[in-house]
Motif scaffolding. Structure first.
Motif, PDB file in Angstrom:
ATOM      1  N   GLY A 193       0.821  -1.208   0.000  1.00 32.70           N
ATOM      2  CA  GLY A 193       0.000   0.000   0.000  1.00 32.70           C
ATOM      3  C   GLY A 193       0.856   1.260   0.000  1.00 32.70           C
ATOM      4  O   GLY A 193       0.621   2.182  -0.786  1.00 32.70           O
ATOM      5  N   SER A 194       1.887   1.286   0.860  1.00 29.38           N
ATOM      6  CA  SER A 194       2.758   2.466   0.912  1.00 29.38           C
ATOM      7  C   SER A 194       3.507   2.643  -0.401  1.00 29.38           C
ATOM      8  O   SER A 194       3.700   3.779  -0.863  1.00 29.38           O
ATOM      9  N   ALA A 195       3.942   1.509  -1.006  1.00 25.46           N
ATOM     10  CA  ALA A 195       4.651   1.602  -2.279  1.00 25.46           C
ATOM     11  C   ALA A 195       3.746   2.201  -3.354  1.00 25.46           C
ATOM     12  O   ALA A 195       4.184   3.016  -4.168  1.00 25.46           O
ATOM     13  N   VAL A 196       2.465   1.800  -3.349  1.00 25.69           N
ATOM     14  CA  VAL A 196       1.524   2.348  -4.328  1.00 25.69           C
ATOM     15  C   VAL A 196       1.319   3.839  -4.084  1.00 25.69           C
ATOM     16  O   VAL A 196       1.291   4.645  -5.019  1.00 25.69           O
ATOM     17  N   LEU A 197       1.207   4.225  -2.803  1.00 21.84           N
ATOM     18  CA  LEU A 197       1.049   5.649  -2.497  1.00 21.84           C
ATOM     19  C   LEU A 197       2.267   6.441  -2.982  1.00 21.84           C
ATOM     20  O   LEU A 197       2.130   7.540  -3.527  1.00 21.84           O
ATOM     21  N   LEU A 198       3.463   5.862  -2.812  1.00 18.94           N
ATOM     22  CA  LEU A 198       4.680   6.516  -3.305  1.00 18.94           C
ATOM     23  C   LEU A 198       4.591   6.743  -4.809  1.00 18.94           C
ATOM     24  O   LEU A 198       4.908   7.824  -5.319  1.00 18.94           O
ATOM     25  N   PHE A 199       4.135   5.712  -5.532  1.00 25.33           N
ATOM     26  CA  PHE A 199       3.976   5.800  -6.988  1.00 25.33           C
ATOM     27  C   PHE A 199       3.019   6.929  -7.355  1.00 25.33           C
ATOM     28  O   PHE A 199       3.327   7.771  -8.219  1.00 25.33           O
ATOM     29  N   VAL A 200       1.885   6.989  -6.667  1.00 25.70           N
ATOM     30  CA  VAL A 200       0.880   8.016  -6.977  1.00 25.70           C
ATOM     31  C   VAL A 200       1.438   9.415  -6.692  1.00 25.70           C
ATOM     32  O   VAL A 200       1.298  10.341  -7.498  1.00 25.70           O
ATOM     33  N   ILE A 201       2.131   9.556  -5.546  1.00 23.13           N
ATOM     34  CA  ILE A 201       2.688  10.864  -5.186  1.00 23.13           C
ATOM     35  C   ILE A 201       3.711  11.318  -6.221  1.00 23.13           C
ATOM     36  O   ILE A 201       3.706  12.466  -6.672  1.00 23.13           O
ATOM     37  N   LEU A 202       4.596  10.390  -6.632  1.00 22.10           N
ATOM     38  CA  LEU A 202       5.621  10.746  -7.612  1.00 22.10           C
ATOM     39  C   LEU A 202       5.003  11.132  -8.943  1.00 22.10           C
ATOM     40  O   LEU A 202       5.438  12.074  -9.608  1.00 22.10           O
TER      41      LEU A 202
END
Lengths: 320, 301
Positions: free
Chosen positions: A292-301
């Motif tokens: 989940g955190s990795a996906v959030l990182l992707f979205v933020i970037l």
């Protein structure tokens, strides 16, 4: 097969490259064969993991991480609003604000400084580019040695110690107030060579006539820098800006080697990437929250890059 | 930023000097002179010293015996090669370097080959679904590595590839960036070239091998250098899939060396120097490709 290809071009000799034709199946098997190796790797190791991570991100796992159940996509919202993720987000944003503007300014400043016709310029250029040869591990260990409070280099230099007592006690990497800045310094240093090389290449593509014309019109050095150099460097600067920001948000090695996400208990250097993968991370054994955190990182970037492209890219002159 | 307010006023004189001595090295119109020149050199030297400082302390420490390393860290007052040899043996560095080299060579070769193949298909072939395929390829450029590794670890684990070269290399055998780069350069080849080869009965694969690839060699060189550096510098992935010392790469091995010898900085610094040398040599030999590779390669970071 090949003869057909020639004939199909013959009616339009002026249209040399990629003429618009209706899709044809003749080259389909060959194309699939040539694309297959790349497609398999990219599919299995980039597209599938992304999709799977999005799915995993809404799962909650037990303490051993082996039994997971669906928790609904609300989990992304909960995760985003959790104290731990917010801390990682703030730390990462601070880190980006510490490294990106400074790194960009230093890279441009040094490149401009070393762009004049001077004797021995090659030596200075080599020195400023040199940090591109250091990997994250090499650069971080050099800085770890510099900054360690008891066995480090700076802590054992008397005059530096007198100037900055905190380098020995408690140590810049050990003080929650300075740890992130200390890591940022090492990161700026490590990225300097990269920025310098790109900006120098950009400077060399600016026609000298432009500077001469501006000088004839009475523009001084400062004026020429802002009115000629910066606009002409536009695409390069945007490019470097996006890469540096992306790197800042992906920072992991520096944190792992210099601070392990600490000092505790504030987690003052736990960036998002360290939050996902770090050894001391609170979600270390929960694949659901990690994904989940990795996906959030992707979205933020993705959002950040889009913002930079739209906000700044629009005002950039790409030449002709 | 140094300023040159009097440039316009100086200009006629310089143009004159320029005309009088064409044989001498031409002076640039805003080349600094006098105290400005001295100031600029002073600034360049000072900044160089700062940039080189971490390297300097590292090298000094690496040559000092253990009992001297904490005293006068800025002065090379003792010299020994023992630290290097003990770092070499206790750190298992030869094995790490070999592992990194194997993985980097495999990844580089594979990336160049897969990129050439798919880049050619996108640039010179026409087939149904081409645009969709290309869009999917480009989409993978937007996905940061960190977003995929959680799942990739499971994939590699279920293949039984933890602690193997396959585990280190296989996820990186192809890149959309390479495909994109090669496609761009193949699209600059004149279409007539392909047509002429077709008339002579040369198929696509023959054309690719004997005409297209030799023509774009500089780009492939830049791609190869970029792939090699990215593979060699991988940090997070080896740390995830390797936990057996004999399979560590240089980066994960350095991490181990540092974490297990925190009280012996000279040992760690010697290991750092050894680890840094191969890439320094590669970059000095291939500096031409570097600028090209970075300019193009930074797309992916």
């Amino acid at each position: 097969m090949t003869a057909v290809a020639v004939e199909s071009h013959a009616p339009r000799p002026g249209d040399v490259r990629r003429p618009r034709r209706s899709p044809r199946w003749a080259e389909f098997p060959l194309a699939m064969g040539m694309l297959a190796p790349s497609a398999v790797i990219l599919g299995v190791f980039i597209l599938y993991p992304l999709g799977r991570a999005v799915w995993l991100g809404q799962q909650r796992c037990n303490t051993f991480g082996d039994v997971c159940r669906s928790n609904g996509f609300d989990q992304y919202v909960d995760l985003f609003r959790s104290v731990e993720f917010q801390n990682a987000l703030v730390v990462t944003a601070k880190f980006a604000l510490l490294t990106v503007p400074l790194g960009l300014a230093l890279g441009v400043g040094l490149a401009v400084l070393a762009d004049k016709y001077l004797r021995g310029l090659g030596v200075f250029r080599a020195i400023f580019s040199s940090t591109v040869a250091t990997s994250v591990a090499v650069a971080s260990l050099m800085w770890l040695f510099l900054l360690q409070p008891s066995v480090g280099a700076l802590a054992n230099v008397d005059f530096f110690n007198a100037l900055f007592p905190s380098v020995k006690d408690p140590g810049w990497l050990q003080d929650p107030g300075t740890a992130l800045t200390a890591v940022a310094m090492s990161s700026v240093w490590a990225n300097l060579g990269f920025t310098f090389i790109l900006v120098t290449a950009g400077l060399q593509s600016i026609p000298k006539d432009l500077h001469e014309a501006a000088a004839v019109d009475g523009a001084g050095g400062v004026r020429r820098f802002w009115s000629v150099t910066v606009p002409m460097l536009g695409p390069t600067l945007l490019f470097v800006l996006i890469v540096l920001t992306t790197r800042a948000f992906q920072t992991y090695g520096e944190i792992d080697l210099l601070t392990d996400g600490g000092p505790k208990p504030q987690d003052s250097t736990t960036t998002i990437t360290y939050f996902v993968y770090g050894q001391n991370s609170p979600i270390r054994s929960d694949p659901g929250l990690q994904a989940g955190s990795a996906v959030l990182l992707f979205v933020i970037l993705l959002a950040l890059s889009a913002l930079q492209l739209r906000g700044i890219g629009r005002r950039i002159h790409y030449g002709d | 930023m140094a300023t040159e307010p009097s440039t316009a006023a100086r200009r006629p004189k310089q143009a004159n000097a320029h005309a009088l001595s064409p044989a001498r090295a031409r002076r640039h119109f805003d080349q600094p002179v006098g105290w400005r020149l001295a100031a600029r050199y002073a600034l360049l030297v000072a900044i160089s010293a700062i940039v080189l400082f971490p390297v300097y302390t590292t090298v000094v420490a690496a040559f000092k015996p253990g009992d001297k390393v904490f005293r006068n860290p800025l002065v090379p007052d003792a010299f020994t090669l023992d630290v290097f040899s003990s770092a070499w043996s206790s750190g298992n560095l030869a094995q790490y370097l070999l592992n990194s080299l194997i993985v980097a060579v495999v990844v580089t070769t594979a990336q160049v080959v897969t990129s050439v193949l798919s880049g050619y298909a996108f640039a010179l072939l026409d087939f149904p679904g081409k645009n969709v395929c290309f869009a999917l390829f480009v989409a993978t450029l937007l996905v940061p590595l960190e977003a995929t590794l959680v799942v990739n670890f499971d994939t590699i684990d279920s293949l039984g590839w933890i602690n193997t070269y396959q585990g280190l290399a296989v996820p990186f055998l192809a890149t959309a960036f390479g495909t994109f780069l090669v496609r761009q350069v193949f699209m600059t080849l004149p279409r007539d070239l392909r047509d002429a080869a077709a008339i002579d009965g040369v198929g696509h694969l023959g054309f690719l091998r004997h005409v297209a690839v030799p023509l774009v060699r500089p780009t492939l060189g830049a791609l190869a250098l970029f792939s090699f550096l990215s593979s060699w510098n991988q940090y997070l992935w080896p740390n995830l899939v390797i936990n057996e010392d004999d399979r560590n790469t240089v980066q994960s091995g350095l991490r181990l060396l540092s974490k297990s010898n925190l009280d012996e900085p000279n040992l760690v610094m010697a290991g750092t120097v050894i680890a840094a040398i191969p890439i320094a040599v590669v970059l000095i030999v291939f500096q031409r490709q570097l600028v090209r590779g970075l300019t193009a390669g930074a797309v992916k970071g």
